[in-house]
Design a protein around this motif. Sequence first.
Motif, PDB file in Angstrom:
ATOM      1  N   THR A 230       6.442  -7.805  -4.350  1.00  0.00           N
ATOM      2  CA  THR A 230       7.527  -8.133  -3.419  1.00  0.00           C
ATOM      3  C   THR A 230       8.837  -7.547  -3.900  1.00  0.00           C
ATOM      4  N   THR A 231       9.151  -7.746  -5.171  1.00  0.00           N
ATOM      5  CA  THR A 231      10.407  -7.246  -5.743  1.00  0.00           C
ATOM      6  C   THR A 231      10.487  -5.734  -5.654  1.00  0.00           C
ATOM      7  N   ALA A 232       9.370  -5.053  -5.955  1.00  0.00           N
ATOM      8  CA  ALA A 232       9.365  -3.588  -5.938  1.00  0.00           C
ATOM      9  C   ALA A 232       9.613  -3.041  -4.537  1.00  0.00           C
ATOM     10  N   ASP A 233       8.927  -3.595  -3.533  1.00  0.00           N
ATOM     11  CA  ASP A 233       9.112  -3.106  -2.164  1.00  0.00           C
ATOM     12  C   ASP A 233      10.519  -3.392  -1.652  1.00  0.00           C
ATOM     13  N   LEU A 234      11.027  -4.590  -1.951  1.00  0.00           N
ATOM     14  CA  LEU A 234      12.379  -4.931  -1.489  1.00  0.00           C
ATOM     15  C   LEU A 234      13.421  -4.071  -2.180  1.00  0.00           C
ATOM     16  N   ALA A 235      13.232  -3.806  -3.466  1.00  0.00           N
ATOM     17  CA  ALA A 235      14.184  -2.964  -4.192  1.00  0.00           C
ATOM     18  C   ALA A 235      14.211  -1.555  -3.619  1.00  0.00           C
ATOM     19  N   PHE A 236      13.014  -1.028  -3.305  1.00  0.00           N
ATOM     20  CA  PHE A 236      12.958   0.308  -2.692  1.00  0.00           C
ATOM     21  C   PHE A 236      13.732   0.328  -1.384  1.00  0.00           C
ATOM     22  N   TRP A 237      13.517  -0.701  -0.546  1.00  0.00           N
ATOM     23  CA  TRP A 237      14.163  -0.701   0.762  1.00  0.00           C
ATOM     24  C   TRP A 237      15.669  -0.929   0.649  1.00  0.00           C
ATOM     25  N   ARG A 238      16.100  -1.766  -0.270  1.00  0.00           N
ATOM     26  CA  ARG A 238      17.538  -2.002  -0.438  1.00  0.00           C
ATOM     27  C   ARG A 238      18.252  -0.742  -0.895  1.00  0.00           C
ATOM     28  N   ARG A 239      17.590   0.057  -1.714  1.00  0.00           N
ATOM     29  CA  ARG A 239      18.192   1.319  -2.168  1.00  0.00           C
ATOM     30  C   ARG A 239      18.216   2.360  -1.063  1.00  0.00           C
ATOM     31  N   ASN A 240      17.190   2.372  -0.235  1.00  0.00           N
ATOM     32  CA  ASN A 240      16.992   3.512   0.664  1.00  0.00           C
ATOM     33  C   ASN A 240      17.013   3.198   2.151  1.00  0.00           C
ATOM     34  N   GLY A 241      16.747   1.975   2.538  1.00  0.00           N
ATOM     35  CA  GLY A 241      16.630   1.649   3.955  1.00  0.00           C
ATOM     36  C   GLY A 241      17.966   1.677   4.683  1.00  0.00           C
ATOM     37  N   PRO A 242      17.944   1.930   5.991  1.00  0.00           N
ATOM     38  CA  PRO A 242      19.181   1.901   6.780  1.00  0.00           C
ATOM     39  C   PRO A 242      19.835   0.520   6.675  1.00  0.00           C
ATOM     40  N   PRO A 243      21.151   0.464   6.513  1.00  0.00           N
ATOM     41  CA  PRO A 243      21.823  -0.833   6.337  1.00  0.00           C
ATOM     42  C   PRO A 243      21.719  -1.756   7.538  1.00  0.00           C
ATOM     43  N   ASP A 244      21.464  -1.200   8.738  1.00  0.00           N
ATOM     44  CA  ASP A 244      21.361  -2.026   9.942  1.00  0.00           C
ATOM     45  C   ASP A 244      19.930  -2.468  10.224  1.00  0.00           C
ATOM     46  N   ALA A 245      19.006  -2.222   9.293  1.00  0.00           N
ATOM     47  CA  ALA A 245      17.597  -2.550   9.507  1.00  0.00           C
ATOM     48  C   ALA A 245      17.318  -3.954   8.988  1.00  0.00           C
ATOM     49  N   ALA A 246      17.073  -4.892   9.902  1.00  0.00           N
ATOM     50  CA  ALA A 246      16.767  -6.270   9.517  1.00  0.00           C
ATOM     51  C   ALA A 246      15.298  -6.366   9.132  1.00  0.00           C
ATOM     52  N   VAL A 247      15.036  -6.649   7.863  1.00  0.00           N
ATOM     53  CA  VAL A 247      13.666  -6.733   7.380  1.00  0.00           C
ATOM     54  C   VAL A 247      13.446  -8.070   6.684  1.00  0.00           C
ATOM     55  N   SER A 248      12.191  -8.464   6.597  1.00  0.00           N
ATOM     56  CA  SER A 248      11.852  -9.696   5.896  1.00  0.00           C
ATOM     57  C   SER A 248      12.089  -9.531   4.406  1.00  0.00           C
TER      58      SER A 248
END
Length: 459
Positions: A230-248
């Motif tokens: 969980t931590t690894a996937d969330l860390a990847f998305w926080r670094r790289n995902g669009p800031p307006d993307a609402a994710v779980s």
Amino acid sequence: MTLGVLSLALVVAAGAGVGVVLRDRGSASALDPRPTGSAAPGPTDQGPVDPDTVVVTDEEISALLKAHSEALTSGDAKTFTSIFDQKNAALVRDQARLFANLRKMPLTQMSYETLRRTGRTEDSFGRGVTFTQDVAFVHRFTRIDLQPVSEWYRWTIEKASADAPLVVTKVGGAPPSITSGEGSKTVYYPGPWDIWPDVAVVKAGSSIVLARPQEAALARRIAPAVAKATTADLAFWRRNGPPDAAVSTGFVIALAEGQAQLGNLFRRQKAHEAGVSIPMPSWGAGSSIRIGGSRIVLDTTSPFFDDGAGIQEVAQHEIAHSLVATLDSAQFSLFGKANWIVEGFADYAATRHQSVAQVRRFPEGRAYLAGRLARPFEGKLPDNVFWDYENLINANYFMGNLAMRFIAKKYGERKLAEGVAAAYRAQGDKSEAALFEVLGVSKAQFERQWAAYVRRQLA
């Protein structure tokens, strides 16, 4: 794909369960109840009624569900079970067990809402009536679901006389309005709380693991791996995902022992996966988030559970699916989103710190390139029509993984995340076009460059 009726103002096109498949297990089956429309109305109070007439009104059903909901939220087991046929000891016992299981769940919201009604709900000669009432269990896991979601039940209800109370005599899962050969026979039913005698709830970072009593020790043992995934996937998305993307930011993971159990949690259909992520539509209109959350089920008998690294890999794969599921446009798509994007992203998220040769599907990739599989590698991205053709599924998963690795290498992980988000948000069958638009390249150009990359990696 199937269509259903529900008091939700949305269409679910991406309700397909997306999962990990290994070796010759086959492909993940689709779960797409497509809830749209509104509940069928019942009789309402419209003036004087003969005192001998037996009639069930909308108000009566609403009052029944309201009291049932309040009993659950307040912890009143006696009132909760009082609506069920007291002469049916097994039914009352099952509903008492359901109550106890649900009270263990970390739920912010719990309520029962009206769906479809079928059967005779009025009799002018004073005879009792029996009908079926589909009911949505609307719920939201705390700090996990972005929006409330629903599980559908089908209740059989009797009213014996004009002044008799409503009595629920049978409970099961409600089917979607129109079913397909491969779709689930029920809508997000059964949950573990419905069929397990007891539920162990184990915290795993911001996620939770649900297990039967006999697998509670296993759930505690794998919790650190799930938390790390969980931590690894969330860390990847926080670094790289669009800031307006609402994710779980947290996920519900249930453990199943074997394929039969895997296909009998949050759905009822034949299963082939080692794990599956099942997106669930948001309840009600007004939210821009069409997929409110998802449920992950992992098969504890799969090869991934042979060691800790495998457990983290399969968990990270399914969590990656669930993380971006809430971005889905939930619009009708004839063929679904491109599998090489959906599965490629999840596999990349789970294996991106491994070398290409360390990925467990590497042998299938080399066999594909060498022409030893049913179809030769021709430099084309996998398509959904032939995704699991003649046992090509493992090679196609690997090709999707290599596509994501190529994007990360050439364009960077931020572009990769932006492209995946665009693919999920795309309308209809435009997921590929949306990703290529983000990359600023045509599909033909991308395939040429990617095919050369594949040949270098597998040489």
